[in-house]
Design an enzyme around this catalytic site. Structure first.
Site, PDB file in Angstrom:
ATOM      1  N   VAL A  17       0.451  -1.340   0.271  1.00 51.07           N
ATOM      2  CA  VAL A  17       0.194   0.000  -0.027  1.00 51.07           C
ATOM      3  C   VAL A  17       0.580   1.011  -0.030  1.00 51.07           C
ATOM      4  CG1 VAL A  17      -2.124  -0.630   1.311  1.00 51.07           C
ATOM      5  CG2 VAL A  17      -0.450  -0.150   2.479  1.00 51.07           C
ATOM      6  N   VAL A  34      -5.836  -8.461  20.335  1.00 54.21           N
ATOM      7  CA  VAL A  34      -6.429  -9.919  19.575  1.00 54.21           C
ATOM      8  C   VAL A  34      -4.712 -10.556  19.259  1.00 54.21           C
ATOM      9  CG1 VAL A  34      -7.199 -11.278  17.741  1.00 54.21           C
ATOM     10  CG2 VAL A  34      -8.513  -8.570  17.702  1.00 54.21           C
ATOM     11  N   TYR A  88       2.928   1.423  22.723  1.00 60.53           N
ATOM     12  CA  TYR A  88       2.056   1.570  21.483  1.00 60.53           C
ATOM     13  C   TYR A  88       2.632   2.896  20.627  1.00 60.53           C
ATOM     14  CZ  TYR A  88      -1.916   0.499  17.986  1.00 60.53           C
ATOM     15  OH  TYR A  88      -2.632   0.778  17.420  1.00 60.53           O
ATOM     16  N   LYS A 116      -2.755   6.054  14.578  1.00 58.14           N
ATOM     17  CA  LYS A 116      -4.230   5.774  14.619  1.00 58.14           C
ATOM     18  C   LYS A 116      -4.323   6.751  15.123  1.00 58.14           C
ATOM     19  CE  LYS A 116      -4.248   0.431  14.289  1.00 58.14           C
ATOM     20  NZ  LYS A 116      -4.596   1.045  12.500  1.00 58.14           N
TER      21      LYS A 116
HETATM   22  P1  NAD Z   1      -1.726  -8.815  11.073  1.00 64.27           P
HETATM   23  O1  NAD Z   1      -0.663  -8.859  11.328  1.00 64.27           O
HETATM   24  O2  NAD Z   1      -2.522 -10.037  10.679  1.00 64.27           O
HETATM   25  O3  NAD Z   1      -2.636  -7.685   9.573  1.00 64.27           O
HETATM   26  C1  NAD Z   1      -1.827  -6.658   9.322  1.00 64.27           C
HETATM   27  C2  NAD Z   1      -2.097  -7.079   8.246  1.00 64.27           C
HETATM   28  O4  NAD Z   1      -0.871  -5.205   7.411  1.00 64.27           O
HETATM   29  C3  NAD Z   1      -0.780  -7.613   7.346  1.00 64.27           C
HETATM   30  O5  NAD Z   1      -2.040  -8.762   6.837  1.00 64.27           O
HETATM   31  C4  NAD Z   1       0.279  -7.284   6.985  1.00 64.27           C
HETATM   32  O6  NAD Z   1       0.438  -7.619   5.618  1.00 64.27           O
HETATM   33  C5  NAD Z   1      -0.757  -6.343   5.995  1.00 64.27           C
HETATM   34  N1  NAD Z   1       1.104  -5.091   5.961  1.00 64.27           N
HETATM   35  C6  NAD Z   1       1.754  -4.226   6.614  1.00 64.27           C
HETATM   36  N2  NAD Z   1       2.484  -3.062   5.521  1.00 64.27           N
HETATM   37  C7  NAD Z   1       1.977  -3.638   4.520  1.00 64.27           C
HETATM   38  C8  NAD Z   1       1.835  -2.589   3.797  1.00 64.27           C
HETATM   39  N3  NAD Z   1       3.226  -2.210   2.918  1.00 64.27           N
HETATM   40  N4  NAD Z   1       0.921  -3.165   2.388  1.00 64.27           N
HETATM   41  C9  NAD Z   1       0.297  -3.539   2.964  1.00 64.27           C
HETATM   42  N5  NAD Z   1      -0.039  -4.427   3.832  1.00 64.27           N
HETATM   43  C10 NAD Z   1       0.631  -4.768   4.432  1.00 64.27           C
HETATM   44  O7  NAD Z   1      -2.647  -8.101  12.157  1.00 64.27           O
HETATM   45  P2  NAD Z   1      -3.986  -7.359  12.766  1.00 64.27           P
HETATM   46  O8  NAD Z   1      -3.728  -7.207  14.172  1.00 64.27           O
HETATM   47  O9  NAD Z   1      -5.083  -8.252  12.471  1.00 64.27           O
HETATM   48  O10 NAD Z   1      -4.426  -6.063  11.860  1.00 64.27           O
HETATM   49  C11 NAD Z   1      -5.124  -5.702  11.126  1.00 64.27           C
HETATM   50  C12 NAD Z   1      -5.423  -4.298  11.886  1.00 64.27           C
HETATM   51  O11 NAD Z   1      -5.836  -4.298  12.902  1.00 64.27           O
HETATM   52  C13 NAD Z   1      -4.420  -3.155  11.895  1.00 64.27           C
HETATM   53  O12 NAD Z   1      -4.643  -2.287  10.960  1.00 64.27           O
HETATM   54  C14 NAD Z   1      -4.272  -3.255  13.471  1.00 64.27           C
HETATM   55  O13 NAD Z   1      -3.740  -2.126  13.948  1.00 64.27           O
HETATM   56  C15 NAD Z   1      -5.360  -2.569  13.732  1.00 64.27           C
HETATM   57  N6  NAD Z   1      -5.603  -3.547  15.687  1.00 64.27           N
HETATM   58  C16 NAD Z   1      -4.931  -4.816  15.600  1.00 64.27           C
HETATM   59  C17 NAD Z   1      -5.584  -4.920  17.141  1.00 64.27           C
HETATM   60  C18 NAD Z   1      -4.746  -5.903  17.715  1.00 64.27           C
HETATM   61  O14 NAD Z   1      -4.653  -6.056  18.275  1.00 64.27           O
HETATM   62  N7  NAD Z   1      -4.599  -6.955  16.729  1.00 64.27           N
HETATM   63  C19 NAD Z   1      -5.994  -4.420  18.244  1.00 64.27           C
HETATM   64  C20 NAD Z   1      -6.699  -3.177  16.739  1.00 64.27           C
HETATM   65  C21 NAD Z   1      -6.579  -3.087  15.778  1.00 64.27           C
END
Ligand code: NAD
Length: 260
Positions: free
Chosen positions: A65, A191, A155, A162
């Protein structure tokens, strides 16, 4: 009859079956949507394609991205395959590991720019390139975290990214609202995912979460998926520019009572 019968959803951010994006994909699929995926190239063949196949999806395209050209490429392929984008999910973020540890004041200029680019600006870029395919009734969804609003240990730069992402949601909602396109965020509780493993102290944060959250439980990608279904369907037809918490109520707590 499913809530999303006939709808087409393009989901960015599946890394594996623990990903929040995968929880969302399953919920949208079960509700009847046709789902397609875009992820970083290194994950496509080993991780994403088999998962996509498990729900009958063949649209799996690589995209970093940080590249407008690659984003445009995915949108062109999606248009050729499916025409319009009814649902666009942005569930991705990145910051260097060294910027998710230690003191925020030590964040480098490079690290700050990288976290902002991948984790906040990419939503703007995705929406801009998808815009010709969005139409009245389309919904855009991204993922945020409580660290946008309050200081969460370790964080650091991701909290700032964020906060920017949540502001982007409001500005995009204002821009696209007159065209009938809604833009919202889910702020999820912790998560266990690949991305979360990169945050120093995540284990502790995850472990103590249920002691504070009013619902006394950790949340799951399935919990996020159900709220995503609401935000991506007509059930939330008058909701836009919002950050909806899926955190068992954690964010409403000031001073926890404890179990005295
Ligand atoms: P995840 O590791 O499963 O997913 C993160 C994704 O970001 C991966 O698929 C990775 O390939 C992608 N990514 C990173 N750099 C990229 C790039 N340059 N181009 C394209 N894709 C890229 O982890 P997740 O926790 O499922 O994260 C998904 C979203 O949820 C994120 O925005 C994260 O901040 C948010 N989130 C996570 C939590 C948690 O506790 N896990 C809590 C709140 C919000």
């Amino acid at each position: 009859m499913g809530l999303l019968d006939g709808k087409k959803a393009l989901i960015f951010g599946v890394a594996n079956d623990h990903s929040i994006a995968w929880g969302i994909a399953e919920a949208l699929h079960v509700a009847g949507a046709t789902v397609g995926f875009s992820s970083v190239e290194s994950l496509i063949e080993r991780r994403v394609r088999p998962l996509a196949a498990s729900i009958g999806s063949t649209f799996v395209e690589p995209c970093d991205v940080q590249s407008d050209e690659q984003i445009r490429g995915v949108m062109a392929k999606w248009q050729a395959a499916h025409g319009q984008v009814d649902i666009l999910v942005h569930a991705l973020a990145f910051a260097r590991r060294e910027d998710l540890d230690g003191s925020f004041v030590d964040t480098s200029r490079d690290g700050f720019a990288l976290a902002m680019d991948v984790s906040a600006y990419s939503l703007v870029a995705l929406v801009r390139e998808a815009r010709p395919l969005l139409h009245p009734g389309s919904a855009v969804l991204t993922l945020s975290y409580y660290g946008a609003e309050k200081v969460v240990a370790h964080y650091n730069v991701m909290g700032v990214a964020k906060a920017a992402l949540e502001a982007c949601v409001r500005y995009l909602a204002a821009d696209l609202g007159p065209s009938g396109v809604r833009v919202n965020a889910i702020s999820a509780g912790p998560v266990r995912t690949l991305a979360a493993a990169g945050i120093a102290g995540f284990k502790k944060l995850y472990g103590s979460f249920a002691d504070v959250a009013p619902l006394r439980a950790n949340i799951t990608p399935e919990d996020v998926g159900r709220t995503a279904l609401w935000l991506c369907s007509d059930l939330s037809s008058a909701v836009t520019g919002e950050v909806v918490y899926v955190d068992g109520g954690f964010n409403v707590m000031g001073v926890p009572l404890g179990d005295a």
